[in-house]
Each structure stands twice: as C-alpha cells, then as structure tokens.
Design a protein around this motif. Structure first.
Motif, PDB file in Angstrom:
ATOM      1  N   TRP A 117       0.807  -1.198   0.000  1.00 59.40           N
ATOM      2  CA  TRP A 117       0.000   0.000   0.000  1.00 59.40           C
ATOM      3  C   TRP A 117       0.854   1.267   0.000  1.00 59.40           C
ATOM      4  O   TRP A 117       1.913   1.309   0.616  1.00 59.40           O
ATOM      5  CB  TRP A 117      -0.907   0.032   1.218  1.00 59.40           C
ATOM      6  CG  TRP A 117      -1.676   1.310   1.373  1.00 59.40           C
ATOM      7  CD1 TRP A 117      -1.548   2.245   2.365  1.00 59.40           C
ATOM      8  CD2 TRP A 117      -2.694   1.802   0.490  1.00 59.40           C
ATOM      9  NE1 TRP A 117      -2.413   3.272   2.151  1.00 59.40           N
ATOM     10  CE2 TRP A 117      -3.132   3.031   1.003  1.00 59.40           C
ATOM     11  CE3 TRP A 117      -3.269   1.312  -0.687  1.00 59.40           C
ATOM     12  CZ2 TRP A 117      -4.124   3.788   0.385  1.00 59.40           C
ATOM     13  CZ3 TRP A 117      -4.251   2.064  -1.303  1.00 59.40           C
ATOM     14  CH2 TRP A 117      -4.681   3.280  -0.775  1.00 59.40           C
ATOM     15  N   THR A 118       0.399   2.280  -0.707  1.00 58.90           N
ATOM     16  CA  THR A 118       0.927   3.632  -0.634  1.00 58.90           C
ATOM     17  C   THR A 118      -0.215   4.599  -0.874  1.00 58.90           C
ATOM     18  O   THR A 118      -1.101   4.334  -1.697  1.00 58.90           O
ATOM     19  CB  THR A 118       2.046   3.874  -1.667  1.00 58.90           C
ATOM     20  OG1 THR A 118       2.383   5.280  -1.665  1.00 58.90           O
ATOM     21  CG2 THR A 118       1.613   3.479  -3.072  1.00 58.90           C
ATOM     22  N   CYS A 119      -0.208   5.720  -0.155  1.00 63.53           N
ATOM     23  CA  CYS A 119      -1.259   6.721  -0.365  1.00 63.53           C
ATOM     24  C   CYS A 119      -1.107   7.425  -1.703  1.00 63.53           C
ATOM     25  O   CYS A 119      -1.988   8.188  -2.102  1.00 63.53           O
ATOM     26  CB  CYS A 119      -1.241   7.739   0.772  1.00 63.53           C
ATOM     27  SG  CYS A 119      -1.907   7.089   2.324  1.00 63.53           S
ATOM     28  N   GLU A 120       0.000   7.165  -2.414  1.00 64.09           N
ATOM     29  CA  GLU A 120       0.176   7.699  -3.762  1.00 64.09           C
ATOM     30  C   GLU A 120      -0.466   6.802  -4.814  1.00 64.09           C
ATOM     31  O   GLU A 120      -0.246   6.986  -6.012  1.00 64.09           O
ATOM     32  CB  GLU A 120       1.659   7.885  -4.092  1.00 64.09           C
ATOM     33  CG  GLU A 120       2.293   9.067  -3.389  1.00 64.09           C
ATOM     34  CD  GLU A 120       3.628   9.447  -4.007  1.00 64.09           C
ATOM     35  OE1 GLU A 120       4.037   8.842  -5.022  1.00 64.09           O
ATOM     36  OE2 GLU A 120       4.279  10.368  -3.468  1.00 64.09           O
ATOM     37  N   GLY A 123     -10.722  -3.250  -5.544  1.00 61.91           N
ATOM     38  CA  GLY A 123     -10.537  -2.762  -4.191  1.00 61.91           C
ATOM     39  C   GLY A 123      -9.738  -1.478  -4.188  1.00 61.91           C
ATOM     40  O   GLY A 123      -9.379  -0.948  -5.236  1.00 61.91           O
ATOM     41  N   ALA A 124      -9.454  -0.964  -2.996  1.00 61.16           N
ATOM     42  CA  ALA A 124      -8.624   0.235  -2.891  1.00 61.16           C
ATOM     43  C   ALA A 124      -7.149  -0.095  -3.106  1.00 61.16           C
ATOM     44  O   ALA A 124      -6.408   0.688  -3.698  1.00 61.16           O
ATOM     45  CB  ALA A 124      -8.818   0.867  -1.520  1.00 61.16           C
ATOM     46  N   MET A 125      -6.728  -1.280  -2.649  1.00 64.64           N
ATOM     47  CA  MET A 125      -5.320  -1.666  -2.717  1.00 64.64           C
ATOM     48  C   MET A 125      -4.952  -2.260  -4.067  1.00 64.64           C
ATOM     49  O   MET A 125      -3.901  -1.981  -4.634  1.00 64.64           O
ATOM     50  CB  MET A 125      -5.010  -2.659  -1.590  1.00 64.64           C
ATOM     51  CG  MET A 125      -3.566  -3.104  -1.490  1.00 64.64           C
ATOM     52  SD  MET A 125      -3.215  -3.967   0.062  1.00 64.64           S
ATOM     53  CE  MET A 125      -4.251  -5.432  -0.074  1.00 64.64           C
ATOM     54  N   ARG A 136      -9.196  10.061   4.993  1.00 66.00           N
ATOM     55  CA  ARG A 136      -8.696  11.310   5.570  1.00 66.00           C
ATOM     56  C   ARG A 136      -9.834  12.175   6.101  1.00 66.00           C
ATOM     57  O   ARG A 136      -9.713  12.799   7.162  1.00 66.00           O
ATOM     58  CB  ARG A 136      -7.900  12.080   4.510  1.00 66.00           C
ATOM     59  CG  ARG A 136      -6.533  11.476   4.195  1.00 66.00           C
ATOM     60  CD  ARG A 136      -5.909  12.139   2.983  1.00 66.00           C
ATOM     61  NE  ARG A 136      -4.536  11.665   2.758  1.00 66.00           N
ATOM     62  CZ  ARG A 136      -3.842  11.895   1.642  1.00 66.00           C
ATOM     63  NH1 ARG A 136      -4.402  12.596   0.644  1.00 66.00           N
ATOM     64  NH2 ARG A 136      -2.609  11.439   1.517  1.00 66.00           N
ATOM     65  N   GLU A 137     -10.940  12.196   5.377  1.00 66.53           N
ATOM     66  CA  GLU A 137     -12.079  13.000   5.805  1.00 66.53           C
ATOM     67  C   GLU A 137     -12.689  12.461   7.090  1.00 66.53           C
ATOM     68  O   GLU A 137     -13.080  13.233   7.975  1.00 66.53           O
ATOM     69  CB  GLU A 137     -13.135  13.026   4.696  1.00 66.53           C
ATOM     70  CG  GLU A 137     -14.359  13.865   5.037  1.00 66.53           C
ATOM     71  CD  GLU A 137     -15.374  13.914   3.910  1.00 66.53           C
ATOM     72  OE1 GLU A 137     -16.491  14.424   4.146  1.00 66.53           O
ATOM     73  OE2 GLU A 137     -15.058  13.445   2.797  1.00 66.53           O
ATOM     74  N   PHE A 192     -10.625   6.012  -1.719  1.00 65.33           N
ATOM     75  CA  PHE A 192     -10.464   5.464  -0.370  1.00 65.33           C
ATOM     76  C   PHE A 192      -9.621   6.401   0.490  1.00 65.33           C
ATOM     77  O   PHE A 192      -9.977   6.691   1.639  1.00 65.33           O
ATOM     78  CB  PHE A 192      -9.823   4.085  -0.443  1.00 65.33           C
ATOM     79  CG  PHE A 192      -9.343   3.541   0.875  1.00 65.33           C
ATOM     80  CD1 PHE A 192     -10.246   3.068   1.815  1.00 65.33           C
ATOM     81  CD2 PHE A 192      -7.995   3.520   1.178  1.00 65.33           C
ATOM     82  CE1 PHE A 192      -9.812   2.571   3.041  1.00 65.33           C
ATOM     83  CE2 PHE A 192      -7.545   3.025   2.399  1.00 65.33           C
ATOM     84  CZ  PHE A 192      -8.459   2.555   3.335  1.00 65.33           C
ATOM     85  N   VAL A 193      -8.497   6.874  -0.045  1.00 61.20           N
ATOM     86  CA  VAL A 193      -7.620   7.770   0.707  1.00 61.20           C
ATOM     87  C   VAL A 193      -8.373   9.033   1.116  1.00 61.20           C
ATOM     88  O   VAL A 193      -8.311   9.477   2.276  1.00 61.20           O
ATOM     89  CB  VAL A 193      -6.370   8.136  -0.123  1.00 61.20           C
ATOM     90  CG1 VAL A 193      -5.553   9.221   0.585  1.00 61.20           C
ATOM     91  CG2 VAL A 193      -5.498   6.908  -0.350  1.00 61.20           C
TER      92      VAL A 193
END
Length: 411
Positions: free
Chosen positions: A306-309, A371-373, A323-324, A318-319
C-alpha cells in the motif's frame, strides 16, 4: 327398529364430520404441520413453496485483531478500515437488504491469546466470515480450526506456506512471498545495482519463507548473498547484527521483519551511518513503521502492499474518504481490512445468502473485484496460489515520511 335408527344416526354423524374436514380453508395447517412451524405446503395443489422469507437479522462478520497492548495501533488502523466500509454499506441498505454487524475480538499480544480469540469467534460469535491481520505464525495456528468450523477466513498475511497447506476456507488478500520475492530481486539488481548483499530476517514462518524465496531469486540474478542473519520476533537491539554487516563489505541491505522491528531497524541502520541501498519488505512501508522511525525511514525502498500515492480511482477515493473521516492517512492495515470487507460483500451478494459454505463457494468465483489496494481474482488454475486473491504490489521509496510510488508490479 331401534337398532336400525341408531346405526343411521352414527352414519349421519360420520358424514357430517367428513364434510367439515373436507371444507377446511385452503392452506390451513393441520395439527402436525402447525407444531413444526411449516406453513409452506399448499394442501389444495400438492405443490410446495420453497422460497424462504427474507430475513431482517443482521449479517455478522468477525474481525480478529490487536486492540490492546504494545501493538494496539495495528488493531486501530484495522478497525478504521472496517468501519469506513461498514458506515457506507449500511447507509446504502446493507447486504441483501439486511444490516451488517461487525463482531470484534481482541487477540492480545501472544499466539495463545490469538488462538483463544479466534476459537471464541468461531464457536460463539455466530459469524458468517472472518477477517484477521494476524501474523503468519498465528494464521498457521488457527487454520485447522477454521477448516473444522467451515467459516471463510480472509487473512492479511503473506506466507506462501499458508497457501501450500491447502486449506479450503483460508484466503489471502496480499500477494504471497513466492510471488513478491522475484520482483524484489529484480528491483535490487535493476534499480539499486546490488551485487553483494546482506540479508536480515525475522526467524518465524513469515521471515524464513520469504527469505528463502528472496535468496533463490537473487541467485537467479547472479547476486551474492554475503551474509544472512536471523533474529527472534522479540528482538529489539540490532547493533550486533549490523556490525557484522559493516564488516562484510556489502553493497546493499535487504531486510524482512514485522513493522515494529522494521521501525527499530531503520533507526539503528541510520545511527550507524550505512551508505548503501536499503530494501525492506512491505512492513517497512507501513504508516506505523514510518511514524515510529521518523526521518530515519527516508531512503528505504520497499515492495509495499500500500501507498497513499496509489494512482487508481478506487484507491484515491479510499484515501480521500479515510482522511475526511479520521483526519490521517490510512495504513496497510486499514486498506487490507477495507478490501476484505469489499470481497466478503461481493461474495455474499453473489451467493444470495450469509451461509458460510455458500460464501466460501462464491469466493472461488471472485473475478476482478476492484478494491482500494488492488484488484482481486481467484485463479482456480494456479496450483500454488489459487487462494491468493491480490493481483499487484507497489514498489515505493520513503521520501519525507511517505511512500513515493515508483512502479506497480503485477503477478
């Protein structure tokens, strides 16, 4: 005449009783049917209505994680990923028109506590499926029990040995060590120009398994493993190991450890002033490890789950949502639990029921679930990894405290 009149009276009474029975309301249960609660039989046609009425009971999904002790951060990130999914799915009508309820069990800090929590989940909590981010040793410990109870188990570990055990109800989200290791070796050679390396590894099933695959892949790239050192999962002081690395004259370090040890290794490598390329397993890129290591994490490369980038639409969404809701970046533990819930939602919807066996059968039909990942697919033709659902992994470098995306490797 009296006898004849009595016989006629008896026949008249019998005829009246028969007429009453024949004129009973259609579909009204007789005394036997009513006692069993079976009102589905149509007594006028002989046909049976086998459609079960829709249940309004919640669908229960279990989550086993570390919610207390020194590693409670693992559980907090895990729970946040689950709750982000849960709020959304229940706000949109639940699954199959039913609300979803999450049952949490705290697995503590020891393998015995983990097993106790898992057995309680399997035997008492009435769940249809389970997710856990336990270590590979722990997953290995409870897999026979999972198979015995017949409840689908989605896991956040990556040991190929767990796949090789061949359990029908065990499923792996992340790419296994056997799939990741060749990609790590390629990056060490092609990107970092390593030719003579030191390998540091935790000596449990995760570390031993991955290290074997890495060494084999490096040898295939003509890279010399000058030093291979192993340490216990409870080890916190690595200076003696790193002193041996300094004396070996290597041109690169590869490290395989859990995220708490990964943070300590990054700090101690930095303190000794190593000036060689540094490659870590996915645990070196987790938010928990990077937050603990601080600026000493900068420069480390990793094959990260995983990376938020992340550059996919689903990952970015998802990120932003995470965060929200929580005011911080998601960790690997967060995205694994979130995607596990998406996979179970997909399987339950396709199965049309929350029956564990039906959900497990539906997992075999998993195909391109976004998925998000990553994207998830079951490959029934894979002899060694049909239960490994993930399809990609990120090559990252930590820069200014976050994972910078370099490339995406697909299986």
């Amino acid at each position: 005449m009296k006898k004849l009149f009595a016989m006629l009276l008896v026949f008249a009474m019998l005829f009246a009783l028969t007429a009453c029975a024949t004129n009973k309301e259609p579909g009204t249960p007789d005394s036997t049917t009513a006692s069993t609660g079976d009102t589905s039989k149509d007594t006028t046609s002989g046909n049976e209505d086998t459609t079960e009425p829709a249940s309004s009971d919640p669908i229960r999904i279990g989550v086993v994680s570390t919610f207390s002790g020194s590693n409670s951060g693992h559980g907090q990130y895990c729970k946040e990923g689950v709750e982000l999914w849960l709020d959304n799915v229940n706000a949109n009508g639940g699954i199959l028109g039913r609300p979803v309820e999450i049952v949490y069990e705290d697995n503590g800090e020891t393998n015995q506590e983990y097993q106790n929590a898992f057995i309680k989940m399997l035997s008492e909590d009435n769940v249809s499926a389970i997710y856990s981010n336990g270590y590979s040793d722990q997953v290995t410990l409870v897999s026979p029990d999972v198979e015995s109870y017949g409840i689908p188990f989605l896991a956040g570990n990556s040991s190929q040995a767990c796949l090789d055990s061949g359990y029908d109800y065990y499923w792996m989200l992340r790419l296994s060590d056997a799939i990741v290791s060749p990609t790590m070796a390629n990056a060490c050679v092609d990107l970092l120009s390593m030719t003579n390396v030191a390998l540091l590894q935790v000596n449990d099933s995760y570390g031993d398994g991955m290290a074997e695959y890495v060494v084999k892949a490096l040898e295939g790239k003509n890279v010399n493993v000058a030093l291979r050192l192993s340490f216990d999962a409870e080890e916190t002081q690595f200076n003696s190991y790193l002193a041996q690395v300094q004396n070996a004259g290597v041109d690169g370090i590869i490290a395989i450890a859990h995220q708490d040890q990964a943070a300590l290794l990054m700090m101690q490598v930095d303190a000794l002033g190593f000036d060689v390329p540094l490659m870590g397993c996915s645990q070196f890129a987790t938010s928990l490890a990077i937050d603990t290591a601080g600026e000493t994490a900068d420069g480390w490369y990793s094959l990260a789950d995983w990376t938020c980038e992340v550059n996919s639409e689903s990952g970015a969404a998802f990120v932003n949502a995470y965060r929200e809701k929580y005011g911080r970046d998601p960790d690997m533990q967060s995205v694994c639990s979130y995607d596990a819930m998406l996979l179970l939602q997909d399987a339950i919807e396709r199965a049309g029921t929350d029956d564990p066996a039906a959900i497990n059968a539906a997992l075999y039909e998993t195909n391109n679930v976004v998925g998000a990942m990553t994207t998830y697919t079951c490959d029934p033709n894979s002899e060694t990894a049909s239960h490994c659902l993930g399809q990609s992994i990120f090559l990252t470098q930590t820069v200014n405290g976050s994972g910078k995306l370099i490339d995406i490797a697909k299986r």
